[in-house]
Scaffold this motif. Structure first.
Motif, mmCIF file in Angstrom:
data_model
loop_
_atom_site.group_PDB
_atom_site.id
_atom_site.type_symbol
_atom_site.label_atom_id
_atom_site.label_comp_id
_atom_site.label_asym_id
_atom_site.label_seq_id
_atom_site.Cartn_x
_atom_site.Cartn_y
_atom_site.Cartn_z
ATOM 1 N N ILE A 1 0.826 -1.205 0.000
ATOM 2 C CA ILE A 1 0.000 0.000 0.000
ATOM 3 C C ILE A 1 0.866 1.263 0.000
ATOM 4 N N LEU A 2 1.839 1.315 0.884
ATOM 5 C CA LEU A 2 2.671 2.520 0.972
ATOM 6 C C LEU A 2 3.576 2.670 -0.244
ATOM 7 N N LEU A 3 3.944 1.554 -0.862
ATOM 8 C CA LEU A 3 4.698 1.620 -2.112
ATOM 9 C C LEU A 3 3.860 2.300 -3.188
ATOM 10 N N LEU A 4 2.595 1.928 -3.283
ATOM 11 C CA LEU A 4 1.719 2.562 -4.276
ATOM 12 C C LEU A 4 1.506 4.036 -3.977
ATOM 13 N N VAL A 5 1.368 4.372 -2.709
ATOM 14 C CA VAL A 5 1.243 5.787 -2.332
ATOM 15 C C VAL A 5 2.517 6.539 -2.716
ATOM 16 N N GLY A 6 3.666 5.940 -2.447
ATOM 17 C CA GLY A 6 4.937 6.560 -2.821
ATOM 18 C C GLY A 6 5.079 6.716 -4.321
ATOM 19 N N LEU A 7 4.637 5.695 -5.069
ATOM 20 C CA LEU A 7 4.685 5.809 -6.530
ATOM 21 C C LEU A 7 3.806 6.954 -7.029
ATOM 22 N N GLY A 8 2.631 7.079 -6.440
ATOM 23 C CA GLY A 8 1.738 8.174 -6.832
ATOM 24 C C GLY A 8 2.326 9.531 -6.511
ATOM 25 N N LEU A 9 2.848 9.653 -5.298
ATOM 26 C CA LEU A 9 3.464 10.931 -4.914
ATOM 27 C C LEU A 9 4.680 11.242 -5.776
ATOM 28 N N GLY A 10 5.478 10.219 -6.066
ATOM 29 C CA GLY A 10 6.652 10.417 -6.913
ATOM 30 C C GLY A 10 6.278 10.826 -8.324
ATOM 31 N N LEU A 11 5.213 10.239 -8.841
ATOM 32 C CA LEU A 11 4.759 10.604 -10.177
ATOM 33 C C LEU A 11 4.321 12.068 -10.223
ATOM 34 N N VAL A 12 3.539 12.466 -9.244
ATOM 35 C CA VAL A 12 3.080 13.858 -9.191
ATOM 36 C C VAL A 12 4.262 14.814 -9.029
ATOM 37 N N ALA A 13 5.179 14.492 -8.122
ATOM 38 C CA ALA A 13 6.345 15.357 -7.899
ATOM 39 C C ALA A 13 7.235 15.402 -9.138
ATOM 40 N N GLY A 14 7.399 14.279 -9.813
ATOM 41 C CA GLY A 14 8.229 14.236 -11.008
ATOM 42 C C GLY A 14 7.645 15.036 -12.161
ATOM 43 N N VAL A 15 6.346 14.912 -12.369
ATOM 44 C CA VAL A 15 5.705 15.683 -13.443
ATOM 45 C C VAL A 15 5.791 17.170 -13.132
ATOM 46 N N TYR A 16 5.565 17.529 -11.868
ATOM 47 C CA TYR A 16 5.696 18.928 -11.478
ATOM 48 C C TYR A 16 7.122 19.435 -11.718
ATOM 49 N N GLY A 17 8.099 18.625 -11.365
ATOM 50 C CA GLY A 17 9.496 19.004 -11.580
ATOM 51 C C GLY A 17 9.834 19.154 -13.054
ATOM 52 N N LEU A 18 9.303 18.256 -13.894
ATOM 53 C CA LEU A 18 9.548 18.360 -15.334
ATOM 54 C C LEU A 18 8.901 19.606 -15.931
ATOM 55 N N ILE A 19 7.701 19.913 -15.489
ATOM 56 C CA ILE A 19 7.031 21.126 -15.978
ATOM 57 C C ILE A 19 7.823 22.358 -15.569
ATOM 58 N N LYS A 20 8.271 22.376 -14.318
ATOM 59 C CA LYS A 20 9.070 23.499 -13.839
ATOM 60 C C LYS A 20 10.390 23.609 -14.601
ATOM 61 N N LEU A 21 10.983 22.469 -14.912
ATOM 62 C CA LEU A 21 12.249 22.459 -15.655
ATOM 63 C C LEU A 21 12.068 22.992 -17.069
ATOM 64 N N THR A 22 10.972 22.636 -17.718
ATOM 65 C CA THR A 22 10.766 23.106 -19.083
ATOM 66 C C THR A 22 10.421 24.591 -19.130
ATOM 67 N N LYS A 23 9.764 25.099 -18.098
ATOM 68 C CA LYS A 23 9.439 26.534 -18.071
ATOM 69 C C LYS A 23 10.655 27.385 -17.714
ATOM 70 N N ASN A 24 11.515 26.866 -16.829
ATOM 71 C CA ASN A 24 12.688 27.608 -16.370
ATOM 72 C C ASN A 24 13.920 26.732 -16.532
ATOM 73 N N PRO A 25 14.506 26.667 -17.734
ATOM 74 C CA PRO A 25 15.686 25.831 -17.912
ATOM 75 C C PRO A 25 16.842 26.353 -17.060
ATOM 76 N N PRO A 26 17.782 25.462 -16.724
ATOM 77 C CA PRO A 26 18.916 25.898 -15.870
ATOM 78 C C PRO A 26 19.738 26.997 -16.540
ATOM 79 N N ARG A 27 20.176 27.946 -15.731
ATOM 80 C CA ARG A 27 21.005 29.053 -16.229
ATOM 81 C C ARG A 27 22.299 29.076 -15.495
#
Length: 73
Positions: free
Chosen positions: A47-73
């Motif tokens: 159960i907690l593995l699935l919760v972690g996978l869900g949270l990781g997916l959400v955090a990862g997509v958020y991080g990718l969106i943030k990365l594409t909007k503000n590329p590293p400088r």
């Protein structure tokens, strides 16, 4: 975003990108690993593995969106 070219060395730009990509990968992987570890400690099945996978997916997509909007400088 400015139209000025990046004046850093190419290796410095590569390291900045690698740093951001590794951070996004950690955002995806660590919650699942913590969920797996907690499942083994608490005796829950997966159960907690699935919760972690869900949270990781959400955090990862958020991080990718943030990365594409503000590329590293």
């Amino acid at each position: 975003m400015s139209d000025e070219p990046d004046k850093r060395a190419s290796w410095a730009i590569g390291i900045a990108w690698a740093n951001q990509i590794i951070a996004v990968c950690m955002q995806m992987a660590l919650p699942a690993l913590v969920g797996f570890w907690l499942d083994s400690k608490l005796g829950t099945k997966f159960i907690l593995l699935l919760v972690g996978l869900g949270l990781g997916l959400v955090a990862g997509v958020y991080g990718l969106i943030k990365l594409t909007k503000n590329p590293p400088r």
